[in-house]
Design an enzyme around this catalytic site. Structure first.
Site, short mmCIF file in Angstrom:
data_model
loop_
_atom_site.label_atom_id
_atom_site.label_comp_id
_atom_site.label_asym_id
_atom_site.label_seq_id
_atom_site.Cartn_x
_atom_site.Cartn_y
_atom_site.Cartn_z
N PRO A 130 -11.98 -30.99 -23.24
CA PRO A 130 -13.05 -31.88 -22.77
C PRO A 130 -12.55 -33.30 -22.47
O PRO A 130 -12.95 -33.92 -21.50
CB PRO A 130 -14.06 -31.86 -23.93
CG PRO A 130 -13.84 -30.55 -24.60
CD PRO A 130 -12.37 -30.24 -24.46
N SER A 134 -6.58 -34.33 -16.23
CA SER A 134 -5.38 -34.80 -15.54
C SER A 134 -4.39 -35.40 -16.52
O SER A 134 -3.17 -35.23 -16.38
CB SER A 134 -5.75 -35.86 -14.49
OG SER A 134 -6.62 -35.31 -13.53
N ARG A 246 1.72 -23.50 -8.81
CA ARG A 246 1.39 -24.29 -7.61
C ARG A 246 1.96 -23.64 -6.35
O ARG A 246 1.33 -23.69 -5.29
CB ARG A 246 1.89 -25.73 -7.80
CG ARG A 246 1.04 -26.48 -8.80
CD ARG A 246 1.64 -27.78 -9.29
NE ARG A 246 0.77 -28.31 -10.35
CZ ARG A 246 1.11 -29.28 -11.18
NH1 ARG A 246 2.28 -29.88 -11.07
NH2 ARG A 246 0.27 -29.69 -12.10
N ILE A 352 -16.94 -22.51 13.55
CA ILE A 352 -16.89 -21.63 14.73
C ILE A 352 -17.94 -20.52 14.61
O ILE A 352 -18.50 -20.06 15.60
CB ILE A 352 -15.46 -21.07 14.92
CG1 ILE A 352 -14.53 -22.20 15.38
CG2 ILE A 352 -15.43 -19.91 15.90
CD1 ILE A 352 -13.04 -21.85 15.40
N GLU A 378 -4.97 -26.55 -11.41
CA GLU A 378 -3.49 -26.58 -11.49
C GLU A 378 -2.98 -28.00 -11.18
O GLU A 378 -1.90 -28.20 -10.62
CB GLU A 378 -2.86 -25.55 -10.55
CG GLU A 378 -3.38 -24.15 -10.85
CD GLU A 378 -2.34 -23.07 -10.85
OE1 GLU A 378 -1.14 -23.37 -10.77
OE2 GLU A 378 -2.75 -21.91 -10.95
N THR A 380 -4.97 -31.87 -10.08
CA THR A 380 -5.69 -32.28 -8.87
C THR A 380 -4.69 -32.77 -7.81
O THR A 380 -3.55 -33.11 -8.13
CB THR A 380 -6.68 -33.43 -9.17
OG1 THR A 380 -5.92 -34.59 -9.53
CG2 THR A 380 -7.65 -33.07 -10.29
N GLU A 382 -4.78 -35.54 -6.33
CA GLU A 382 -4.39 -36.93 -6.62
C GLU A 382 -3.16 -36.92 -7.53
O GLU A 382 -2.22 -37.70 -7.33
CB GLU A 382 -5.54 -37.69 -7.31
CG GLU A 382 -6.72 -38.04 -6.41
CD GLU A 382 -7.64 -36.85 -6.12
OE1 GLU A 382 -7.51 -35.81 -6.80
OE2 GLU A 382 -8.49 -36.95 -5.21
C1 LIG Z 1 -12.48 -22.84 -12.00
C2 LIG Z 1 -11.52 -23.59 -12.85
C3 LIG Z 1 -10.47 -22.90 -13.44
C4 LIG Z 1 -9.57 -23.58 -14.28
N1 LIG Z 1 -8.59 -22.87 -14.93
C5 LIG Z 1 -7.85 -23.51 -15.88
C6 LIG Z 1 -6.98 -22.75 -16.73
O1 LIG Z 1 -6.84 -21.52 -16.60
N2 LIG Z 1 -6.31 -23.42 -17.71
C7 LIG Z 1 -6.43 -24.78 -17.89
O2 LIG Z 1 -5.79 -25.31 -18.78
N3 LIG Z 1 -7.24 -25.51 -17.08
C8 LIG Z 1 -7.96 -24.91 -16.10
N4 LIG Z 1 -8.83 -25.64 -15.31
C9 LIG Z 1 -8.89 -27.09 -15.48
C10 LIG Z 1 -8.34 -27.88 -14.30
O3 LIG Z 1 -6.95 -27.75 -14.25
C11 LIG Z 1 -8.82 -29.34 -14.46
O4 LIG Z 1 -10.21 -29.34 -14.16
C12 LIG Z 1 -8.07 -30.31 -13.56
O5 LIG Z 1 -6.73 -30.44 -13.98
C13 LIG Z 1 -8.72 -31.69 -13.53
O6 LIG Z 1 -9.04 -32.15 -14.81
P1 LIG Z 1 -10.52 -32.72 -15.07
O7 LIG Z 1 -11.51 -31.72 -14.57
O8 LIG Z 1 -10.62 -33.14 -16.48
O9 LIG Z 1 -10.67 -33.98 -14.13
P2 LIG Z 1 -10.18 -35.52 -14.49
O10 LIG Z 1 -8.78 -35.51 -14.98
O11 LIG Z 1 -11.21 -36.15 -15.35
O12 LIG Z 1 -10.19 -36.16 -13.04
C14 LIG Z 1 -11.39 -36.66 -12.42
C15 LIG Z 1 -10.92 -37.32 -11.11
O13 LIG Z 1 -10.09 -38.45 -11.40
C16 LIG Z 1 -8.85 -38.31 -10.72
N5 LIG Z 1 -7.78 -38.91 -11.52
C17 LIG Z 1 -7.51 -38.70 -12.83
N6 LIG Z 1 -6.45 -39.44 -13.20
C18 LIG Z 1 -6.03 -40.11 -12.11
C19 LIG Z 1 -4.96 -41.03 -11.86
N7 LIG Z 1 -4.10 -41.36 -12.80
N8 LIG Z 1 -4.84 -41.53 -10.60
C20 LIG Z 1 -5.69 -41.16 -9.63
N9 LIG Z 1 -6.71 -40.28 -9.80
C21 LIG Z 1 -6.87 -39.78 -11.04
C22 LIG Z 1 -8.66 -36.81 -10.53
O14 LIG Z 1 -7.75 -36.52 -9.50
C23 LIG Z 1 -10.09 -36.39 -10.23
O15 LIG Z 1 -10.38 -36.62 -8.87
C24 LIG Z 1 -9.71 -24.98 -14.46
C25 LIG Z 1 -10.77 -25.67 -13.85
C26 LIG Z 1 -11.67 -24.99 -13.07
C27 LIG Z 1 -12.84 -25.74 -12.49
#
Ligand SMILES: Cc1cc2nc3c(=O)[nH]c(=O)nc-3n(C[C@H](O)[C@H](O)[C@H](O)COP(=O)(O)OP(=O)(O)OC[C@H]3O[C@@H](n4cnc5c(N)ncnc54)[C@H](O)[C@@H]3O)c2cc1C
Length: 397
Positions: A130, A134, A246, A352, A378, A380, A382
């Site tokens: 939670p 990132s 990736r 299309i 995997e 984001t 960013e």
């Molecule tokens: C369908 C699905 C399947 C998934 N499967 C897995 C899995 O199997 N195992 C697992 O471990 N995880 C899994 N995930 C998690 C996924 O990898 C994370 O959701 C992702 O890495 C982003 O983390 P977050 O959602 O906490 O977003 P945050 O990290 O909170 O990011 C929110 C926004 O802020 C941006 N941001 C954050 N830090 C920076 C920075 N330093 N500079 C610029 N921009 C920034 C991000 O790019 C994003 O746009 C899954 C998620 C989904 C939705």
């Protein structure tokens, strides 16, 4: 210098067999799976029986021994048929078997990798929490010493295959003060251990066949033999798995882009407006051309990166620092471009198709919902750009 990008006769035969299998066993179940939001147990079972859950794993560990190129060939074909199945295979293979193959001891490989590669068990990978997405080194799940082993406590989020997995690669903080550098350890955890519980399963915009689960660990006791690699080096384990993931995500995107382009080509030749098939209009032709260009470019990127990973091998101990950073930069480039091009190509295909593309249940409508997440999971896009930029600033182009 000659650079060949062609598959060997064996690789072509594997691709053709996979294509025929997927058309027969997977394509027919996809629409209903999406509508019912159900994990496709029967088709997953069939794929496991065929060995498709252990494609890059060497034969001595129960896999097909086809390397990353073979794995990408399969994911490209699977991407043409369905993204949910692609995520199920990817979470298991890229993220589940890679840590075991690259960092596992012989005993760990025998116990966990062999059944996973043979398709007898399903794996998941759990890094996200939670409070840690990132910033994935900021893991809050704690790993405390308990006798000779460890006790794991914390809540994990968004785990693909989390509801169905027999075992999960869990990243936990052995020393939260140290963070990514020395403070995170990778564990392989049997999902049947006392204290291990599947929590909420998310309802999602797309990928309706793939489960995305919360995992709750409440003093889950594991032995010292559950540690993958070294204590405190779990972040390397996770990043190695994500580099493989990736590139394979790029292959699945490549398949999705081809399916969307093919659908747009066919539709544009059949749909008549103002007395002509819409494919006769230059605006539509330019869209189709742009889609084909992205497919062409991505094919080269994916297979070059996959063959680099095959050349590098699966023993991180022998990699030099340069090889590591080049691999990571290349995987970030593939992931970022593939996911954005896939979104663009699928969006143009939907355009299309006109109003029909927006109607629930059409393949392009499903592809549109399924594709968006590739820009987020995997790591984001960013974060991928940060990876590339940091390496550029450190080493130049
Ligand atoms: C369908 C699905 C399947 C998934 N499967 C897995 C899995 O199997 N195992 C697992 O471990 N995880 C899994 N995930 C998690 C996924 O990898 C994370 O959701 C992702 O890495 C982003 O983390 P977050 O959602 O906490 O977003 P945050 O990290 O909170 O990011 C929110 C926004 O802020 C941006 N941001 C954050 N830090 C920076 C920075 N330093 N500079 C610029 N921009 C920034 C991000 O790019 C994003 O746009 C899954 C998620 C989904 C939705």
């Amino acid at each position: 210098m000659t650079i060949e990008l062609s598959f060997s006769p064996d690789q072509q035969a594997f691709r053709d067999a996979a294509r025929a299998f997927l058309e027969k066993e997977v394509a027919p179940v996809v629409a209903e799976m999406d509508e019912r939001e159900e994990f496709p147990r029967a088709s997953v079972r069939r794929m496991q029986e065929e060995g498709y859950f252990g494609i890059p794993v060497p034969e001595e560990y129960g896999g097909l021994g086809l390397g990353k190129v073979g794995y990408c060939i399969f994911l490209e074909e699977l991407g043409k048929v369905d993204a949910s199945h692609g995520v199920i295979v990817g979470a298991h293979t890229s993220l589940g078997t890679t840590p075991l193959l690259y960092y596992g001891t012989e005993e760990q490989k025998r116990r966990w990798l062999v059944p996973a590669a043979k398709g007898e068990t399903l794996l998941a990978f759990s890094l996200t929490e939670p409070g840690s997405g990132s910033d994935s080194g900021a893991v809050h799940t704690v790993a405390e010493r308990a006798g000779d082993g460890w006790s794991l406590t914390g809540t994990k989020l968004y785990v693909s295959n989390g509801r169905e997995a027999d075992a999960v690669i869990v990243m936990a903080a052995n020393d939260p003060k140290l963070g990514a550098n020395g403070g995170v350890t990778a564990f392989v955890v049997d999902a049947n251990r006392p204290g291990f519980r599947v929590g909420r399963c998310e309802k999602k915009m797309g990928l309706h066949g793939s489960s995305t689960a919360e995992l709750v660990l409440d003093h889950v006791e594991v032995g010292a033999e559950a540690v993958l690699g070294e204590v405190g080096k779990g972040f390397h384990v996770a990043m190695t798995a994500l580099d493989v993931g990736r590139v394979s995500l790029g292959a699945a995107s490549l398949g999705g882009m081809q399916a969307a382009t093919r659908a747009a080509l066919e539709f544009s030749q059949q749909r008549t407006q103002f007395g002509l098939p819409i494919s006769e209009y230059e605006v539509i032709q330019f869209k189709l051309a742009d889609m084909a260009m992205k497919i062409h470019a991505l094919r080269g990127l994916v297979y070059l990166a996959a063959s680099h990973q095959d050349t590098l091998g699966t023993d991180p101990k022998v990699w030099g620092r340069l090889a590591r950073v080049e691999k990571t930069r290349e995987a970030a480039i593939v992931k970022c471009l593939a996911s954005e091009w896939a979104s663009e190509v699928i969006d143009e295909s939907l355009q299309i198709h006109g109003g029909l593309g927006y109607i629930r249940g059409t393949p392009i409508e499903r592809a549109y919902r399924d594709a968006r997440i590739s820009e987020i999971f995997e790591g984001t896009n960013e974060i991928q750009r940060l990876v590339v930029a940091r390496d550029l600033l450190a080493r130049g182009l």
